[in-house]
Design a protein around this motif. Structure first.
Motif, short mmCIF file in Angstrom:
data_model
loop_
_atom_site.label_atom_id
_atom_site.label_comp_id
_atom_site.label_asym_id
_atom_site.label_seq_id
_atom_site.Cartn_x
_atom_site.Cartn_y
_atom_site.Cartn_z
N MET A 14 0.78 -1.27 0.02
CA MET A 14 -0.22 -0.31 -0.03
C MET A 14 0.88 1.40 0.14
N VAL A 15 0.44 2.28 -0.85
CA VAL A 15 1.10 3.38 -0.93
C VAL A 15 0.43 4.71 -0.59
N PHE A 16 0.84 5.34 0.44
CA PHE A 16 0.38 6.44 0.83
C PHE A 16 1.13 7.83 0.46
N GLY A 17 0.58 8.90 -0.13
CA GLY A 17 1.49 10.14 -0.31
C GLY A 17 2.30 9.84 -1.51
N ALA A 18 3.48 10.25 -1.58
CA ALA A 18 4.45 10.03 -2.50
C ALA A 18 5.07 8.76 -2.54
N PHE A 19 5.37 8.06 -3.70
CA PHE A 19 5.98 6.75 -3.75
C PHE A 19 7.36 7.21 -4.23
N LEU A 47 -2.89 1.17 -4.58
CA LEU A 47 -2.15 2.65 -5.12
C LEU A 47 -3.58 3.81 -4.72
N HIS A 48 -4.33 3.34 -4.12
CA HIS A 48 -5.67 4.21 -4.00
C HIS A 48 -5.13 5.61 -3.27
N VAL A 77 -3.25 -4.47 -9.33
CA VAL A 77 -3.02 -3.05 -9.24
C VAL A 77 -4.48 -2.53 -8.90
N VAL A 78 -4.57 -1.94 -7.71
CA VAL A 78 -5.70 -1.16 -7.19
C VAL A 78 -5.60 0.35 -7.46
N SER A 79 -6.24 0.89 -8.48
CA SER A 79 -6.32 2.18 -8.64
C SER A 79 -7.10 3.00 -9.65
N SER A 80 -7.71 3.93 -9.50
CA SER A 80 -8.51 4.68 -10.30
C SER A 80 -7.91 5.53 -11.20
#
Length: 124
Positions: A14-19, A47-48, A77-80
């Protein structure tokens, strides 16, 4: 910031903020360790909550996937975000892993636990 958890049959990122590059290197270590001891890795990349990524991280991703693409079995991959989706599609050029693109984490988890799809790509 990155959070890595080792679930029963997959690694969840899980990524929060800047990767950042430092975050990506943590991810690399987790994948290399898992593949060394357990074989090809199933991965849920959520990556939400990602707000941005650094250019050096993006370059490292390309290098890592080109060198270690065979270490992946399935990647959800989870993202919109359409740029994240585009990047996931581009990653298919460097790996034989199945890549699934999802807007919901629960759908991604379910897909990771299913049998492999011979077509190799899923959209949900």
């Amino acid at each position: 910031m990155i959070s890595i958890s080792h679930e029963n049959d997959y690694i969840q990122i899980m990524v929060f903020g800047a990767f950042t590059l430092q975050d990506y290197r943590e991810f690399e270590q987790a994948v290399l360790y898992q593949s060394e001891f357990y074989g090809p890795v199933a991965l849920l990349f959520d990556l939400h909550e990602m707000l941005s990524y650094t250019l050096d991280m993006a370059w490292e991703e390309i290098k890592f996937i080109r060198e270690h693409g065979q270490k992946f079995q399935r990647v959800a991959v989870v993202s919109s975000d359409q740029w994240v989706t585009w990047s996931a599609w581009m990653s298919r050029l460097f790996t034989d892993a199945e890549i699934g693109l999802f807007t919901e984490s629960d759908d991604a988890r379910t897909w990771l636990m299913e049998e492999s799809d011979p077509n190799g790509v899923t959209n949900a």
